[in-house]
Each structure stands twice: as structure tokens, then as C-alpha cells.
Design a protein around this motif. Structure first.
Motif, PDB file in Angstrom:
ATOM      1  N   PRO A  65       0.825  -1.210   0.000  1.00 48.56           N
ATOM      2  CA  PRO A  65       0.000   0.000   0.000  1.00 48.56           C
ATOM      3  C   PRO A  65       0.857   1.258   0.000  1.00 48.56           C
ATOM      4  O   PRO A  65       1.879   1.334   0.697  1.00 48.56           O
ATOM      5  N   GLY A 124      -2.488  -0.684   5.885  1.00 51.16           N
ATOM      6  CA  GLY A 124      -1.153  -0.360   5.410  1.00 51.16           C
ATOM      7  C   GLY A 124      -0.057  -0.604   6.423  1.00 51.16           C
ATOM      8  O   GLY A 124       1.017  -0.017   6.339  1.00 51.16           O
ATOM      9  N   TYR A 143      -8.842   5.739   6.398  1.00 51.70           N
ATOM     10  CA  TYR A 143      -7.805   5.094   5.588  1.00 51.70           C
ATOM     11  C   TYR A 143      -8.420   3.984   4.739  1.00 51.70           C
ATOM     12  O   TYR A 143      -8.148   3.891   3.533  1.00 51.70           O
ATOM     13  N   ALA A 186      -8.557   4.046   0.701  1.00 46.48           N
ATOM     14  CA  ALA A 186      -7.773   3.020   0.012  1.00 46.48           C
ATOM     15  C   ALA A 186      -8.658   2.201  -0.922  1.00 46.48           C
ATOM     16  O   ALA A 186      -8.283   1.940  -2.078  1.00 46.48           O
ATOM     17  N   TYR A 191      -8.126   1.909  -4.976  1.00 49.07           N
ATOM     18  CA  TYR A 191      -7.918   0.651  -5.693  1.00 49.07           C
ATOM     19  C   TYR A 191      -8.985   0.457  -6.769  1.00 49.07           C
ATOM     20  O   TYR A 191      -8.682  -0.039  -7.862  1.00 49.07           O
ATOM     21  N   CYS A 196      -1.898  -0.855  -6.183  1.00 53.37           N
ATOM     22  CA  CYS A 196      -1.941  -0.089  -4.937  1.00 53.37           C
ATOM     23  C   CYS A 196      -1.115   1.182  -4.943  1.00 53.37           C
ATOM     24  O   CYS A 196      -1.216   1.986  -4.006  1.00 53.37           O
TER      25      CYS A 196
END
Length: 384
Positions: free
Chosen positions: A37, A238, A286, A290, A294, A367
Motif C-alpha cells: 500500500p 497499510g 484510511y 484506500a 484501488y 496499490c
């Protein structure tokens, strides 16, 4: 000098690390071969780990982890999978890979067989071989969208078979096993009296489908339950370098788990545990950002592959694309990725890192930065 043990000498090279380390040594290379990540850690997570050090809370913790963290893992699993799991069944481990070694060491005796996916993550086979067990690959075929086929798995079961390994969302495929298929796989394990190890490292990242854990269909009766669930915070938050994950064991095995944990790693570092607690119980921004990153990367890279005529598996989860470059790889995708890195300065993981069915395919990590990803994918040769 005495020789190393035979089972250690037989451990194969990890082709993911092979191409990635070559890329790291190539100036200006775009590294799309490893799942790392690319976001900074949330401040509250860093602060929790630092605060643990500041107060010098650096002694041993209980084998199974600090109680609050065990409960946080259990609470998240209960909320997401609607399974009544208590903290007493949660064991904090030093990353998912240590957890897999932990559980395989409990379930596999020398000569036992474990059913693993092909394509599948390479350490499934590596770890079982280190324990003197025999990995037996069940096929995931392109014509079936790389989904497990019950009859293919059942045909491989022998009196030596002890464990069925499942991985959904899949690394390397991005495939997600459906609820119905998951139920049937648990039924198969019950019928043949097999343990199940469910690797759910990427459970936080699915796109337009739901992640369903085999634990939903497991018994809650000690002696009948059979599903071990492997979780990690490496991908979800991460925290790859903090090495923090969890194993959820079937009821009735808690004392044995404690004994084995002591012999393998004793306990996980306390700063990592407090950072993990902050990640699980604090703001979840987060994870949300994330997941969206993605998804956007998946869609943009898929568009380029389609424009080039390169077949690929539409990823339903994790953060990888699985693409067919057999038109260029000439029957040896491992060698082709090295040539492609040298010529185009882009690294992809060769499909053979994940099993023989991966010949001709590559895994593309989604990522990192979008611009770098699209630059790298755009350098792939079009299928004419």
C-alpha cells in the motif's frame, strides 16, 4: 560445514521477490510486482505506537495478545461476518504469514496433504513443505473465471488429506468466492472431515460483491468446528512493516493455541499491538480512501488492457489485476518479465510465481500511484 535440512534446501525461489528485487536495482523502474500500500499511515495509528514506547510498555504481553486488541478483532469480525466470535478465540500474530505457519504447524503432521489453490499465493506451498507436509494443488481455470470447482477439489482428496486452504479475495487473482460456493466448500470439508484455513488478508477490499467468510457456515460446537480464519492489518490499514494480524480458531482449541504460540513467537511486539488497536477502533478513513483508490486504479488499468486487446480477469476484490500476456511471453512468463523489465523498465509478477496455471499471465499491483500504474500498463505489448 554440515548440510542444511533437505526440506530447507528444497524451498523454491519466490518469483515475486526475484523480479521485485531486480526492479529495485533498476534505476527509474516502475514496480508493479509487489502489493505494498502506497499511503502514509494514519496519524492516530502512529501516535498509539509511539505512546506505547514513550511509556516504556515494552515487556512481554500475553501469548494471545493484549485483551483490548483481541476484543477489537473479534468485534470487527462479528460486525462484518455476523458470526458470534469471542475474544478468547482470537490470537494476535506477527503478521499473516506467521499466522499461517502457526496454524499449519498445528494441523499438519509429516506426510499429510494440504489442498492449496493453483494459482495461489506461493507461501501456501512453501510453508507446508517446511513442515514436512505435501501441498496438493487444486486447479482454478480461466474458463471458470478462476473459481474453485467442487468436483475438482473432491477428486484430489485422499486418506492423507487434512486441510483445505481457501483464499478469498484472492491474491493473485482478485477473484472472490461467492456465498453459495463458500457454503459448498465448508460442506465438502465436513463430509471429508477436513480442517479449513481461510486466508482473508484482503477482506476489506471488495468491489460490488460481498466477502463471505467460511466461518459463517462453521459449527460453533467444540469438536465439530473446523475453520481457522487468518486476518491481517498489513493490507487493510497499510501496516505491512508492523507485522500484525490475527488467527481466529475454532472453539475448544484455546489452550492448545496458547501453547503453540509460546513455542513459535511467544508474543507480538507491544507497540505494534497498540498501533493495531488504534487502527481497529479509531477513524476508518484510511480503509475507505484506500478502497476507492484501488477501485479507480482497477478501472483505469482495465481500460488500457481492453484497448490493447489483452485478456484479464475483472477483479472483484484485493488490489491486483490478473492479465494474459501469453501472446508475448513465448511460453515462459518468468523469463519474459525479466526481459520486459530490462527493455521497458516495468516490473510485473510472473503468473508462474503462483502456480503452473499462471503460465502466460502476470499479476499487476494496483496499490501505487495511478499515473505510475497507467504508465506501466501502457507499455505492455498489444495483442494483435
Amino acid at each position: 560445514m554440515p548440510e542444511l535440512a533437505q526440506h530447507v534446501r528444497d524451498v523454491p525461489v519466490n518469483q515475486i521477490r526475484e523480479i521485485t528485487e531486480a526492479a529495485w536495482s533498476t534505476p527509474g523502474a516502475i514496480v508493479l510486482s509487489i502489493g505494498e500500500p502506497g499511503f502514509p499511515l494514519s496519524r492516530h495509528v502512529l501516535d498509539a505506537g509511539i505512546a506505547c514506547l514513550d511509556r516504556d510498555e515494552t515487556n512481554y504481553t500475553p501469548n494471545a495478545g493484549i485483551p483490548a486488541l483481541r476484543e477489537a478483532f473479534a468485534a470487527r469480525f462479528r460486525a462484518q461476518q455476523h458470526v458470534e466470535v469471542g475474544a478468547e478465540r482470537v490470537y494476535v500474530v506477527d503478521g499473516a504469514q506467521q499466522g499461517l505457519h502457526f496454524v499449519m504447524s498445528m494441523l499438519l503432521s509429516p506426510g499429510d496433504e494440504i489442498l492449496i489453490p493453483n494459482p495461489g499465493y506461493p507461501t501456501f506451498a512453501m510453508t507446508s513443505r517446511l513442515l514436512h507436509a505435501s501441498p496438493v494443488e487444486y486447479p482454478l481455470y480461466p474458463h471458470n473465471d478462476f473459481q474453485p470447482h467442487i468436483e475438482d477439489i473432491e477428486a484430489l482428496i485422499t486418506p492423507r488429506t487434512k486441510v483445505l486452504m481457501l483464499n478469498s479475495p484472492s491474491n493473485p487473482l482478485g477473484a472472490v468466492i461467492s456465498e453459495e460456493a463458500t457454503r459448498r466448500l465448508v460442506d465438502l470439508a465436513v463430509e471429508h472431515d477436513l480442517w479449513i484455513i481461510s486466508d482473508e488478508c484482503y477482506e476489506a477490499f471488495t468491489f460490488d460483491v460481498s466477502h463471505v467468510s467460511p466461518a459463517r457456515f462453521d459449527s460453533d460446537v467444540p469438536g465439530k468446528a473446523r475453520v481457522f480464519t487468518s486476518l491481517t492489518l498489513s493490507k487493510t490499514y497499510g501496516l505491512t512493516g508492523l507485522r500484525i494480524g490475527a488467527l481466529i480458531c475454532p472453539p475448544g482449541l484455546e489452550k492448545t493455541m496458547n501453547n503453540v504460540m509460546e513455542s513459535i513467537v511467544s508474543c507480538v511486539a507491544s507497540p505494534s499491538q497498540y498501533a493495531a488497536l488504534a487502527a481497529l477502533t479509531g477513524p476508518q478513513d484510511y480503509v475507505k480512501s484506500a478502497r476507492e483508490h484501488y477501485r479507480v486504479n482497477r478501472d483505469a488499468a482495465s481500460t488500457i488492457l481492453a484497448e490493447k486487446g489483452i485478456p484479464y480477469l475483472g477483479a472483484q476484490g484485493a488490489f491486483y489485476l490478473w492479465a494474459d500476456v501469453s501472446h508475448a511471453s513465448e511460453g515462459d512468463v518468468r523469463a519474459w518479465t525479466r526481459r520486459f523489465l530490462a527493455a521497458s523498465k516495468v516490473a510485473f509478477a510472473p503468473g508462474t510465481a503462483f502456480g503452473s496455471i499462471g503460465e502466460g499471465w502476470i499479476r499487476i499491483a494496483l496499490c501505487g500511484a495511478k499515473e505510475e500504474l497507467l504508465d506501466g500498463v501502457s507499455r505492455l505489448p498489444a495483442r494483435v
